[in-house]
Design an enzyme around this catalytic site. Structure first.
Site, PDB file in Angstrom:
ATOM      1  N   SER A  64       0.854  -1.188   0.000  1.00 15.66           N
ATOM      2  CA  SER A  64       0.000   0.000   0.000  1.00 15.66           C
ATOM      3  C   SER A  64       0.886   1.233   0.000  1.00 15.66           C
ATOM      4  CB  SER A  64      -0.900   0.008   1.241  1.00 15.66           C
ATOM      5  OG  SER A  64      -1.576   1.247   1.378  1.00 15.66           O
ATOM      6  N   TYR A 119      -1.772  -0.868  10.213  1.00 18.23           N
ATOM      7  CA  TYR A 119      -1.883  -1.150   8.786  1.00 18.23           C
ATOM      8  C   TYR A 119      -0.670  -0.609   8.028  1.00 18.23           C
ATOM      9  CZ  TYR A 119      -3.792  -1.278   4.050  1.00 18.23           C
ATOM     10  OH  TYR A 119      -3.991  -1.511   2.713  1.00 18.23           O
TER      11      TYR A 119
END
Length: 251
Positions: A140, A153
């Site tokens: 990401s 995350y």
């Protein structure tokens, strides 16, 4: 489509919704045979029915090592080998540092990092036999830039980038390429935790033109073609890369 993945045997995690489903659709359109590993049995059965003999759904809880090993065994048996690992499955939890529990931190790392390590380790013998193997991991943009409210995350996706480069170096002599894809703001329900954290959909949409040079979020099907390229022989000299799909944010 042009059959760019014709004959490729792919194990895809998290392929029943969001970006994962878009990846599955494009892999099938390009001629791949795909074993989809996911915890969602209802959606898994639906994709297996939709794509017929090109897809086998295998239910597994990716926090459990034994279930990962069993899934790999089933996939390799059904496809008679594995040429590509596409490790897309992940979870996103949001929260401020002082409110974020150790249990939630461990849950994020178990799925986003640990499971990927186990998948590659337990599949490496099949990948070596392939001769033209590729591993594509989902990272990401948050793994490169970080994001408030996404401590676990972002950290997990940074770990995926480190995992990608290290595996690429170690497995290069076996002819196994390893790369990662780093999406930015993608308009899917997967991102609901961070949308909630920043104040809801309206707040998020107000930030889009301020943050993204292209002025909009991406659709899932705009991310999937990079996975096709990295799984295909067209990317035969591409390895150890973490490639952004972010509308120009990271520049």
């Amino acid at each position: 489509m042009s059959g760019r993945l014709s004959g490729k045997r792919v194990l895809l995690t998290g392929g029943v919704a969001n970006i994962g489903l878009a990846i599955l659709e494009q892999f099938i359109a390009e001629g791949a045979t795909v074993s989809v590993v996911d915890i969602d049995a209802e959606r898994g059965a639906a994709v297996e029915k939709r794509f017929g003999g090109a897809v086998k759904f295998i239910r597994a809880d990716l926090s459990q090592e034994a279930e990962i090993k069993a899934a790999i065994s089933q996939a390799a048996e059904w496809m008679k080998g594995i040429d590509t690992l596409c490790l897309n499955a992940g979870i996103q939890l949001s929260g401020r540092l002082e409110d974020f529990s150790t249990g939630d931190w461990d849950k994020v790392f178990a799925i986003n990092v640990r499971a990927n390590f186990i998948f590659v380790r337990e599949s490496v013998q099949e990948l070596r036999k392939s001769g033209k193997a590729s591993v594509v991991l989902m990272s990401s943009l948050a793994g490169k830039r970080g994001a408030a409210g996404l401590l676990a995350y972002s950290s997990s996706k940074a770990a995926v980038i480190g995992l990608t480069t290290t595996l690429a170096i170690e497995l290069a002599r076996d002819g196994i390429r390893v790369n990662a894809v780093c999406p930015g703001w993608i308009d899917t329900p997967f991102n609901q935790p961070v949308i909630d954290f920043i104040g809801g959909r309206e707040k998020q949409e107000s930030l889009v033109p301020l943050v993204i040079p292209l002025g909009r979020q991406a659709r899932a099907e705009e991310v999937a073609p990079l996975f096709v390229f990295l799984a295909s022989d067209e990317s035969s000299y591409v390895t150890a890369q973490s490639i952004n799909v972010d509308g120009g944010i990271y520049n």
